[in-house]
Design an enzyme around this catalytic site. Sequence first.
Site, PDB file in Angstrom:
ATOM      1  N   ASP A  87      17.432  -0.262   1.805  1.00  0.00           N
ATOM      2  CA  ASP A  87      16.553  -1.380   1.431  1.00  0.00           C
ATOM      3  C   ASP A  87      15.383  -1.419   2.403  1.00  0.00           C
ATOM      4  O   ASP A  87      15.539  -1.737   3.579  1.00  0.00           O
ATOM      5  CB  ASP A  87      17.339  -2.688   1.475  1.00  0.00           C
ATOM      6  CG  ASP A  87      16.582  -3.855   0.839  1.00  0.00           C
ATOM      7  OD1 ASP A  87      15.339  -3.898   0.962  1.00  0.00           O
ATOM      8  OD2 ASP A  87      17.241  -4.711   0.231  1.00  0.00           O
ATOM      9  N   HIS A 103      15.869  -1.987  -2.534  1.00  0.00           N
ATOM     10  CA  HIS A 103      15.908  -3.446  -2.667  1.00  0.00           C
ATOM     11  C   HIS A 103      16.129  -3.851  -4.123  1.00  0.00           C
ATOM     12  O   HIS A 103      16.892  -4.774  -4.404  1.00  0.00           O
ATOM     13  CB  HIS A 103      14.593  -4.029  -2.142  1.00  0.00           C
ATOM     14  CG  HIS A 103      14.597  -5.516  -2.013  1.00  0.00           C
ATOM     15  ND1 HIS A 103      15.513  -6.192  -1.240  1.00  0.00           N
ATOM     16  CD2 HIS A 103      13.773  -6.466  -2.553  1.00  0.00           C
ATOM     17  CE1 HIS A 103      15.264  -7.492  -1.291  1.00  0.00           C
ATOM     18  NE2 HIS A 103      14.223  -7.679  -2.093  1.00  0.00           N
ATOM     19  N   SER A 128      17.237 -11.433  -3.090  1.00  0.00           N
ATOM     20  CA  SER A 128      16.129 -11.532  -2.150  1.00  0.00           C
ATOM     21  C   SER A 128      15.827 -12.999  -1.833  1.00  0.00           C
ATOM     22  O   SER A 128      16.678 -13.709  -1.318  1.00  0.00           O
ATOM     23  CB  SER A 128      14.908 -10.804  -2.723  1.00  0.00           C
ATOM     24  OG  SER A 128      13.954 -10.576  -1.729  1.00  0.00           O
TER      25      SER A 128
END
Length: 623
Positions: free
Chosen positions: A574, A603, A445
């Site tokens: 995600d 995610h 991320s």
Amino acid sequence: MTAFRPMARRGLLVGAATAGLGGPVLAQGITPTLNALAAKANSGTVGVISGGADGTYVRIAADLAAVLDDPDGLRVLPILGKGSLQNIADILVLRGVDIGIVQSDVLAYARREKLLPGLDSLIQYVAKLYDEEVHVLARQEIAGIRDLAGKPVNVDVRGSGTAMTASLVFDALGIAVDARHDPQDSALERLRRGEIAALVYVAGKPARLFGGIPAESGLKLLPVPAGPALLQTYLPAEFRPADYPRLVPEGGAVETIAVGAVMAVYAWPAATERHRKVARFVEAFTANSPPSCNRRGIRNGARWTWPPRSRAGPASLQPQPRRRAGPVPSWNASASRSVAPQPHGGRSPPMPSIIAKDGTRIFYKDWGSGPPVVFSHGWPLNSDAWDEQMMAVASQGFRAIAHDRRGHGRSDQGWAGHDMDEYADDLASLIETLALQDVSLVGHSTGGGEITRYAGRHGTGRIGRMVLLGAVPPQMVKSETNPDGLPMQVFDAIRAGVMADRSQFYQDLSGPFYGANRPGAKVSQGLRDAFWLMGMQAGLKPAFDCIKAFSETDFTADLKRIDKPVLVVHGDDDQIVPIDRAGRASAKLLRHAELKVYEGAPHGLASTHKDRFNADLLAFLRS
């Protein structure tokens, strides 16, 4: 008064003789006092073995003594040494030697030569002090370093740091030279007379040895190519005309490598007296590193004179053009495992951390040994999010390192500096402090953005491979250059949620983060609680600023600069960083990308699909 002094001396002599013949009162009065003085002196004294009388290392040891000596607790005793290899041996076996200043490649040499058994587990590095460049000075007829094969090359006296480094460098390059072992001043004269083809000298630029070489000497500095074999141990460097105006042509540069000078210690077991003494030294060293230098010993490429004239502050520090130095950590990763400072005066021992360029303390954890793998976490988490991956890779012969991003977890939570450039610079400080080479970078991320910006901002010289997991690049927010991005309103809503009630917001966010809001999802409450806990450990201002960093930063140019293999892993469900705008788009911009799409994965797939991801990660690291 003149007549009184002899009488006083005679009285002392008579008293001493009387004590020796059976004066128990006087003997009992002196002995406990001497014992107390001896115990106090020895409990606070650390021996620092350095270098020869004319070398840089002994001046550093003397500076350490001048700055760190404290009449009430610590005394630094500089000791003359006989080279890095002997210093390492002395740390291992010589009584009174607690710390040594050595070249950072000494362990590689000792390991290769099988000189000291168990070295890797017995010696730990405390801090990097500065870099020394490898000089190869040759006659004009020598076109390149490979032309030295079979020719006489002086590598300094046996056992010296230069001789050790030269052996490693020529071996890595596959060049067999006829090594000579004369003192360097004698070797320079022999080189001028044509009796040898070149000499190797490891020293910080500009080296005083070369100061008197005239412009028409017929000598030159040979390039030392910083290829993959050398970058396992050394850093890329170069010589410029400002360093050697008579040896480097105006406007030109000579490529070379540099080796770090580091402080090394024996890995004493916790709670031992030697452990406590070393810990006290490290604590004082960290506390007294000049603040204006950000505890790095440098600023803007200058070496700062140390020590200052008083302990009150760094006002007297004077910059001198000199070599660069690596950041000084509060306590080195490896050392923290075995020699971490113990509590003093009720305080907790300092956690393993490095000091970033602006003085921010960055916490990190360091598990295992082997090829290094550095993990960068997502928002608003910290390095604990990587524990399952760190456990997996460290158990399979890798060194797993993960840090808490500034403002998150256990790192300092300052007001400013929460942008992607600073994140990348902090990562650079970590990598440089730990002297990592051929490192695998894994970013999730926001952490994927961090490692991408690091590669674009600091280059890929230290990188072996990269993994982008659910990563935010190329760019999340919609803009003129990114028409497929998410509207700004999405990120404004995140900011509003954090400011209104971040505790509840993090609890709610954990649902889509792990896909817990999908029908049939099996996500434990414990996992969601862990997400909330890590989020609450981040400071409010850092967490708020980070939203702008991960959403608005454009990583397109950074991705295009990456010339290393990159594994891109993304879940096609995600809900936080949609795959089409991120993973798939990044894979198209990268030169050497492998895209793995996890069907139905969220995610936070490193937790929900950890077995599959860990297997893919290990396979990629081994490739």
